[in-house]
Design an enzyme around this catalytic site. Structure first.
Site, PDB file in Angstrom:
ATOM      1  N   CYS A   1       7.522  -6.501   6.702  1.00  0.00           N
ATOM      2  CA  CYS A   1       8.884  -5.717   7.788  1.00  0.00           C
ATOM      3  C   CYS A   1       9.081  -6.968   8.591  1.00  0.00           C
ATOM      4  O   CYS A   1       8.466  -7.829   9.285  1.00  0.00           O
ATOM      5  CB  CYS A   1       8.244  -4.714   8.398  1.00  0.00           C
TER       6      CYS A   1
ATOM      7  N   CYS B   1       3.367   8.710   0.663  1.00  0.00           N
ATOM      8  CA  CYS B   1       3.801   7.954   1.780  1.00  0.00           C
ATOM      9  C   CYS B   1       4.211   6.560   1.237  1.00  0.00           C
ATOM     10  O   CYS B   1       3.335   6.039   0.937  1.00  0.00           O
ATOM     11  CB  CYS B   1       2.816   7.655   2.812  1.00  0.00           C
TER      12      CYS B   1
ATOM     13  N   SER C   1      12.055   6.481  14.832  1.00  0.00           N
ATOM     14  CA  SER C   1      11.173   6.205  15.584  1.00  0.00           C
ATOM     15  C   SER C   1      11.600   5.551  16.940  1.00  0.00           C
ATOM     16  O   SER C   1      12.246   4.350  16.873  1.00  0.00           O
ATOM     17  CB  SER C   1      10.123   4.987  14.922  1.00  0.00           C
ATOM     18  N   LEU C   2      11.595   6.320  17.864  1.00  0.00           N
ATOM     19  CA  LEU C   2      12.462   5.923  19.324  1.00  0.00           C
ATOM     20  C   LEU C   2      11.532   5.258  20.040  1.00  0.00           C
ATOM     21  O   LEU C   2      11.634   4.228  20.515  1.00  0.00           O
ATOM     22  CB  LEU C   2      12.735   7.430  19.950  1.00  0.00           C
ATOM     23  N   HIS C   3      10.384   5.820  20.388  1.00  0.00           N
ATOM     24  CA  HIS C   3       9.268   5.134  21.112  1.00  0.00           C
ATOM     25  C   HIS C   3       9.584   4.653  22.537  1.00  0.00           C
ATOM     26  O   HIS C   3       8.601   4.293  23.266  1.00  0.00           O
ATOM     27  CB  HIS C   3       8.643   4.241  20.437  1.00  0.00           C
TER      28      HIS C   3
ATOM     29  N   GLU D   1       0.704  -1.067   0.136  1.00  0.00           N
ATOM     30  CA  GLU D   1       0.013   0.013  -0.066  1.00  0.00           C
ATOM     31  C   GLU D   1       0.924   1.256  -0.039  1.00  0.00           C
ATOM     32  O   GLU D   1       1.858   1.243   0.569  1.00  0.00           O
ATOM     33  CB  GLU D   1      -0.834  -0.087   1.221  1.00  0.00           C
TER      34      GLU D   1
ATOM     35  N   CYS E   1      -0.310   6.181   9.727  1.00  0.00           N
ATOM     36  CA  CYS E   1       0.734   5.843   9.927  1.00  0.00           C
ATOM     37  C   CYS E   1       0.699   4.412  10.850  1.00  0.00           C
ATOM     38  O   CYS E   1       0.012   4.329  11.781  1.00  0.00           O
ATOM     39  CB  CYS E   1       1.742   6.655  11.097  1.00  0.00           C
TER      40      CYS E   1
ATOM     41  N   CYS F   1       2.334  -2.011  15.156  1.00  0.00           N
ATOM     42  CA  CYS F   1       2.080  -1.714  13.765  1.00  0.00           C
ATOM     43  C   CYS F   1       1.541  -2.840  12.727  1.00  0.00           C
ATOM     44  O   CYS F   1       1.986  -4.001  13.317  1.00  0.00           O
ATOM     45  CB  CYS F   1       3.582  -1.318  13.239  1.00  0.00           C
TER      46      CYS F   1
ATOM     47  N   ASN G   1      -2.476   4.917  16.379  1.00  0.00           N
ATOM     48  CA  ASN G   1      -3.359   4.550  15.362  1.00  0.00           C
ATOM     49  C   ASN G   1      -4.034   3.316  15.511  1.00  0.00           C
ATOM     50  O   ASN G   1      -3.163   2.296  15.309  1.00  0.00           O
ATOM     51  CB  ASN G   1      -3.026   4.829  13.958  1.00  0.00           C
TER      52      ASN G   1
ATOM     53  N   CYS H   1       7.133  -4.616  15.221  1.00  0.00           N
ATOM     54  CA  CYS H   1       6.722  -3.659  16.289  1.00  0.00           C
ATOM     55  C   CYS H   1       5.207  -4.015  16.595  1.00  0.00           C
ATOM     56  O   CYS H   1       4.338  -4.403  15.876  1.00  0.00           O
ATOM     57  CB  CYS H   1       6.764  -2.458  15.762  1.00  0.00           C
TER      58      CYS H   1
ATOM     59  N   GLY I   1       7.516  -1.539   5.837  1.00  0.00           N
ATOM     60  CA  GLY I   1       8.977  -1.733   5.800  1.00  0.00           C
ATOM     61  C   GLY I   1       9.836  -0.687   6.442  1.00  0.00           C
ATOM     62  O   GLY I   1       9.488   0.375   6.789  1.00  0.00           O
ATOM     63  N   GLU I   2      11.020  -1.273   6.663  1.00  0.00           N
ATOM     64  CA  GLU I   2      12.237  -0.483   7.414  1.00  0.00           C
ATOM     65  C   GLU I   2      13.122  -0.161   6.182  1.00  0.00           C
ATOM     66  O   GLU I   2      13.897  -1.189   6.109  1.00  0.00           O
ATOM     67  CB  GLU I   2      12.688  -1.387   8.381  1.00  0.00           C
TER      68      GLU I   2
ATOM     69  N   SER J   1      12.315   7.520   7.504  1.00  0.00           N
ATOM     70  CA  SER J   1      11.689   7.293   8.739  1.00  0.00           C
ATOM     71  C   SER J   1      12.410   5.775   9.338  1.00  0.00           C
ATOM     72  O   SER J   1      12.391   4.969   8.313  1.00  0.00           O
ATOM     73  CB  SER J   1      10.192   7.498   8.824  1.00  0.00           C
TER      74      SER J   1
HETATM   75  C1  SAM Z   1       4.987   2.281   9.644  1.00  0.00           C
HETATM   76  S1  SAM Z   1       6.554   2.950  10.042  1.00  0.00           S
HETATM   77  C2  SAM Z   1       7.599   2.923   8.312  1.00  0.00           C
HETATM   78  C3  SAM Z   1       8.989   3.335   8.603  1.00  0.00           C
HETATM   79  C4  SAM Z   1      10.062   2.719   9.730  1.00  0.00           C
HETATM   80  N1  SAM Z   1       9.738   1.411   9.664  1.00  0.00           N
HETATM   81  C5  SAM Z   1       9.873   3.218  10.974  1.00  0.00           C
HETATM   82  O1  SAM Z   1       9.434   2.309  11.752  1.00  0.00           O
HETATM   83  O2  SAM Z   1      10.137   4.351  11.306  1.00  0.00           O
HETATM   84  C6  SAM Z   1       6.257   4.939  10.184  1.00  0.00           C
HETATM   85  C7  SAM Z   1       6.050   5.336  11.255  1.00  0.00           C
HETATM   86  O3  SAM Z   1       4.732   4.652  11.504  1.00  0.00           O
HETATM   87  C8  SAM Z   1       4.715   4.769  13.116  1.00  0.00           C
HETATM   88  N2  SAM Z   1       3.703   3.686  13.551  1.00  0.00           N
HETATM   89  C9  SAM Z   1       3.631   2.392  13.453  1.00  0.00           C
HETATM   90  N3  SAM Z   1       2.564   2.063  13.906  1.00  0.00           N
HETATM   91  C10 SAM Z   1       1.686   2.866  14.151  1.00  0.00           C
HETATM   92  C11 SAM Z   1       0.629   3.036  14.879  1.00  0.00           C
HETATM   93  N4  SAM Z   1      -0.308   2.064  14.968  1.00  0.00           N
HETATM   94  N5  SAM Z   1       0.199   4.383  15.146  1.00  0.00           N
HETATM   95  C12 SAM Z   1       0.745   5.238  14.999  1.00  0.00           C
HETATM   96  N6  SAM Z   1       2.107   5.218  14.576  1.00  0.00           N
HETATM   97  C13 SAM Z   1       2.624   4.036  13.875  1.00  0.00           C
HETATM   98  C14 SAM Z   1       6.230   4.020  13.433  1.00  0.00           C
HETATM   99  O4  SAM Z   1       6.784   4.054  14.631  1.00  0.00           O
HETATM  100  C15 SAM Z   1       7.064   5.025  12.531  1.00  0.00           C
HETATM  101  O5  SAM Z   1       7.132   6.235  13.043  1.00  0.00           O
HETATM  102  S1  SF4 Z   2       6.769   0.317  12.707  1.00  0.00           S
HETATM  103 FE1  SF4 Z   2       8.274   0.393  11.094  1.00  0.00          FE
HETATM  104  S2  SF4 Z   2      10.014  -1.226  11.760  1.00  0.00           S
HETATM  105 FE2  SF4 Z   2       8.242  -1.338  12.974  1.00  0.00          FE
HETATM  106  S3  SF4 Z   2       6.943  -3.205  12.093  1.00  0.00           S
HETATM  107 FE3  SF4 Z   2       6.168  -1.076  11.063  1.00  0.00          FE
HETATM  108  S4  SF4 Z   2       7.320  -0.693   9.273  1.00  0.00           S
HETATM  109 FE4  SF4 Z   2       8.415  -2.474  10.569  1.00  0.00          FE
END
Ligand code: SAM
Ligand code: SF4
Length: 335
Positions: A103, A96, A201-203, A83, A320, A110, A277, A107, A146-147, A178
């Site tokens: 991936c 985006c 993406s620290l968290h 997507e 996201c 996600c 989200n 996480c 993806g990362e 990112s």
């Molecule tokens: C899907 S990731 C893709 C890029 C990379 N893998 C990363 O983690 O930064 C893009 C952003 O979405 C955030 N993200 C993932 N799942 C999320 C969610 N359910 N709600 C809000 N942000 C989320 C991630 O932490 C990251 O900052």
């Molecule tokens: S937040 Fe980024 S690194 Fe984590 S599963 Fe989603 S896409 Fe992969």
């Protein structure tokens, strides 16, 4: 799953394009490859046929329209689908885009990592997402599936192709990568002269809580991730943005906040605070508004530039972390 073997025209750099023999076909220009439609003029198709190249790797399966965003489901050549999202801003459009087919980092919060990693996207498949989202795109964020640092070579090649003056001529200052911050990838990225923006993406502020949230990063100490990112910022003379996704009862305590202040205060760092989200099948709680505000106020008081970032696209589950790897019928894949 095997990688498609026929090479892609959109994976060619301008120099590689120039070095192809043009005999027997009408010459085309490098920029002719980057049109937004799938169906290209006959001369271009004949050229690709003679070169043994695929002009397009993505087939549009569906397009869902929301208030300010549109979600595109693109089928890949071997049967899965990724997507991409087009987001309208007041001064243009953001693409985006996805960097991998699934991936590996899994996480907890996600959707994109729920089925694991199937393969890397090729440079041309990354470039094509941008081209297909249309000529109004003036920002690109690697925030889809993806990362990106786990597909370093293809992502970097795609960025170089996207910014090439003879092709899409995309301004690099409009590109944001990112990443969860793989130290080896950050070290390499520091040495690239690209002019892109970097978001980490620290968290989490401790190794234990980060490993619980981002299982694939358990070998990467938080301290090293932050140091490498700040080193990139210093080398490129620009701030690095740290994203902190607040999850109720998991990473939103007073102690987390104070560790965040100690880690990033006085550095070339900005913080984007985010709400979670919702994702089907994942039970996590969104943090309360007053906790979010307490984080924002304390960080601002410590002199750290901070914003609460509200992602677009929740109305069509395109925000996201809500993008899924899918099959050709649009069914989400999970492990
Ligand atoms: C899907 S990731 C893709 C890029 C990379 N893998 C990363 O983690 O930064 C893009 C952003 O979405 C955030 N993200 C993932 N799942 C999320 C969610 N359910 N709600 C809000 N942000 C989320 C991630 O932490 C990251 O900052
Ligand atoms: S937040 Fe980024 S690194 Fe984590 S599963 Fe989603 S896409 Fe992969």
């Amino acid at each position: 799953m095997t990688q498609p073997t026929r090479p892609l025209a959109l994976s060619l750099t301008a120099a590689q394009f120039d070095s192809l023999p043009m005999t027997g076909t009408r010459p085309i220009a490098y920029r002719d490859l980057f049109a937004s439609h799938a169906d290209l003029p006959q001369a271009t198709r004949r050229w690709a046929q003679a070169q043994g190249l695929d002009l397009r790797a993505l087939t549009l399966r569906s397009r869902e329209r929301g208030a300010r965003s549109q979600k595109f489901l693109f089928a890949l050549r071997e049967g899965l689908a990724v997507e991409s999202v087009l987001i309208r801003r007041h001064d243009g459009y953001t693409a985006c885009i996805s960097s991998q087919v699934g991936c590996a980092f899994a996480c907890r919060f996600c959707a994109s990592g729920q089925a694991g990693l199937k393969r890397n996207l090729e440079a041309g498949e990354i470039v094509e997402q941008v081209a297909r989202l249309g000529p109004k795109v003036n920002r690109i964020v690697f925030m889809g599936i993806g990362e990106p640092l786990n597909n370093y070579d293809n992502v970097l090649k795609a960025i170089r192709i996207l910014r090439d003056r003879r092709g899409l001529n995309f301004p690099t200052t409009g590109i944001t990568l990112s990443t969860i911050g793989i130290p080896k990838g950050l070290k390499a990225l520091r040495e690239e002269h690209l002019g892109i923006n970097l978001t980490i993406s620290l968290h989490a502020t401790t190794d234990e809580s980060r490993a619980a949230l981002i299982p694939g990063s358990r070998k990467h100490p938080v301290r090293e991730v932050v140091e490498r990112a700040l080193s990139w910022a210093e080398r490129h003379n620009r701030d690095v943005t740290f994203v902190y996704l607040l999850l109720a009862g998991i990473n939103d305590s007073r102690a987390d906040l104070e560790r965040l202040v100690a880690m990033l205060g006085g550095q070339r760092a900005r913080i984007n605070l985010m709400r979670w989200n919702p994702v089907d099948g994942i039970k996590l709680g969104r943090t309360e508004d007053r906790t979010l505000l307490a984080f924002r106020e304390r960080l601002a008081r410590a002199g750290i530039p901070v914003v609460v970032r509200d992602t677009q696209g929740r109305d069509i589950t395109a925000a996201c972390g809500q993008l899924w790897l899918r099959d050709l019928n649009g069914r989400a894949l999970a492990a």
